[in-house]
Design a protein around this motif. Structure first.
Motif, short mmCIF file in Angstrom:
data_model
loop_
_atom_site.label_atom_id
_atom_site.label_comp_id
_atom_site.label_asym_id
_atom_site.label_seq_id
_atom_site.Cartn_x
_atom_site.Cartn_y
_atom_site.Cartn_z
N GLN A 1 33.79 24.64 -35.93
CA GLN A 1 32.69 25.59 -35.90
C GLN A 1 33.19 26.94 -36.40
OE1 GLN A 1 31.06 26.17 -32.00
NE2 GLN A 1 29.46 27.58 -32.71
N VAL A 2 32.45 27.52 -37.34
CA VAL A 2 32.81 28.81 -37.88
C VAL A 2 32.25 29.90 -36.98
CG1 VAL A 2 32.64 30.35 -39.86
CG2 VAL A 2 32.81 27.88 -40.21
N GLN A 3 33.11 30.79 -36.53
CA GLN A 3 32.62 31.88 -35.69
C GLN A 3 33.55 33.08 -35.74
OE1 GLN A 3 32.35 30.59 -31.60
NE2 GLN A 3 34.54 30.28 -31.37
N LEU A 4 32.99 34.22 -35.36
CA LEU A 4 33.74 35.47 -35.23
C LEU A 4 33.67 35.92 -33.78
CD1 LEU A 4 32.34 37.45 -38.31
CD2 LEU A 4 34.32 35.92 -38.23
N VAL A 5 34.77 36.45 -33.29
CA VAL A 5 34.79 36.97 -31.93
C VAL A 5 35.51 38.31 -31.94
CG1 VAL A 5 35.55 36.63 -29.56
CG2 VAL A 5 34.77 34.67 -30.91
N GLU A 6 34.80 39.34 -31.45
CA GLU A 6 35.39 40.67 -31.34
C GLU A 6 36.05 40.85 -29.99
OE1 GLU A 6 31.35 41.07 -33.51
OE2 GLU A 6 32.16 40.10 -31.72
N SER A 7 37.05 41.71 -29.95
CA SER A 7 37.71 42.07 -28.69
C SER A 7 38.28 43.48 -28.81
CB SER A 7 38.82 41.07 -28.35
OG SER A 7 39.82 41.09 -29.35
N GLY A 8 38.70 44.02 -27.68
CA GLY A 8 39.36 45.31 -27.68
C GLY A 8 38.50 46.48 -27.25
N LEU B 1 41.10 53.41 -29.47
CA LEU B 1 40.95 51.99 -29.20
C LEU B 1 41.18 51.24 -30.49
CD1 LEU B 1 37.69 51.70 -27.00
CD2 LEU B 1 40.03 51.18 -26.26
N THR B 2 41.65 50.01 -30.37
CA THR B 2 41.75 49.12 -31.53
C THR B 2 40.91 47.89 -31.27
OG1 THR B 2 43.97 49.89 -32.07
CG2 THR B 2 43.27 47.80 -33.01
N LEU B 3 39.92 47.67 -32.10
CA LEU B 3 39.09 46.49 -32.02
C LEU B 3 39.66 45.42 -32.94
CD1 LEU B 3 35.52 48.09 -32.19
CD2 LEU B 3 37.03 47.77 -30.20
N SER B 4 39.48 44.19 -32.53
CA SER B 4 39.94 43.06 -33.33
C SER B 4 38.81 42.07 -33.51
CB SER B 4 41.13 42.39 -32.64
OG SER B 4 41.64 41.34 -33.42
N CYS B 5 38.70 41.54 -34.70
CA CYS B 5 37.72 40.50 -35.00
C CYS B 5 38.50 39.27 -35.45
CB CYS B 5 36.77 40.97 -36.08
SG CYS B 5 35.59 39.72 -36.63
N GLU B 6 38.42 38.23 -34.66
CA GLU B 6 39.15 37.00 -34.97
C GLU B 6 38.19 35.95 -35.52
OE1 GLU B 6 41.37 35.41 -31.73
OE2 GLU B 6 42.27 33.81 -32.94
N ALA B 7 38.61 35.33 -36.59
CA ALA B 7 37.79 34.29 -37.21
C ALA B 7 38.36 32.92 -36.91
CB ALA B 7 37.73 34.50 -38.71
N SER B 8 37.47 31.98 -36.71
CA SER B 8 37.87 30.59 -36.60
C SER B 8 36.98 29.78 -37.53
CB SER B 8 37.73 30.08 -35.16
OG SER B 8 36.41 30.23 -34.69
N GLY B 9 37.59 28.82 -38.18
CA GLY B 9 36.84 27.98 -39.10
C GLY B 9 36.76 28.53 -40.51
#
Length: 115
Positions: free
Chosen positions: A1-8, A18-26
């Protein structure tokens, strides 16, 4: 499954960072144009910064010199370093890319800057 998830996201005092991160999967982020957007309560979602597949970067005028967008290919993330934050930066921050021409958004991460 293709998705993005933000954190931070989180709560920070005015002037903080602050440092935000966007992690991709798929999908492999290194080949994609990626943007950060934000939406404050009662406002429309607005573009903040972008990084191209060639790592060219662009910023909204209000964040130039304070925010830095960057790509971490080994981690498959795109980060947003935010310095000298002020209460006007309070919003939910979203990352966005395109997957086969269709926009793909993450669920967002809340950033709150206290005076």
């Amino acid at each position: 499954q293709v998705q993005l998830v933000e954190s931070g996201g989180g709560l920070v005092q005015s002037g903080g960072s602050l440092t935000l991160s966007c992690e991709a999967s798929g999908l492999i982020f290194g080949r994609h144009f990626v943007s950060w957007y934000r939406q404050a309560p009662g406002d429309q979602r607005e573009w903040v910064a972008s990084i191209s597949a060639l790592d060219h970067t662009r910023y909204q005028d209000s964040v130039k010199g304070r925010f830095t967008i960057s790509r971490d290919s080994p981690k498959n993330t795109v980060n947003l370093q935010m310095n000298n934050l002020n209460p006007e930066d309070t919003a939910v921050y979203y990352c966005k890319t395109f997957n086969h021409g269709d926009p793909l958004w993450g669920p967002g991460t809340q950033v709150t800057v206290s005076p």
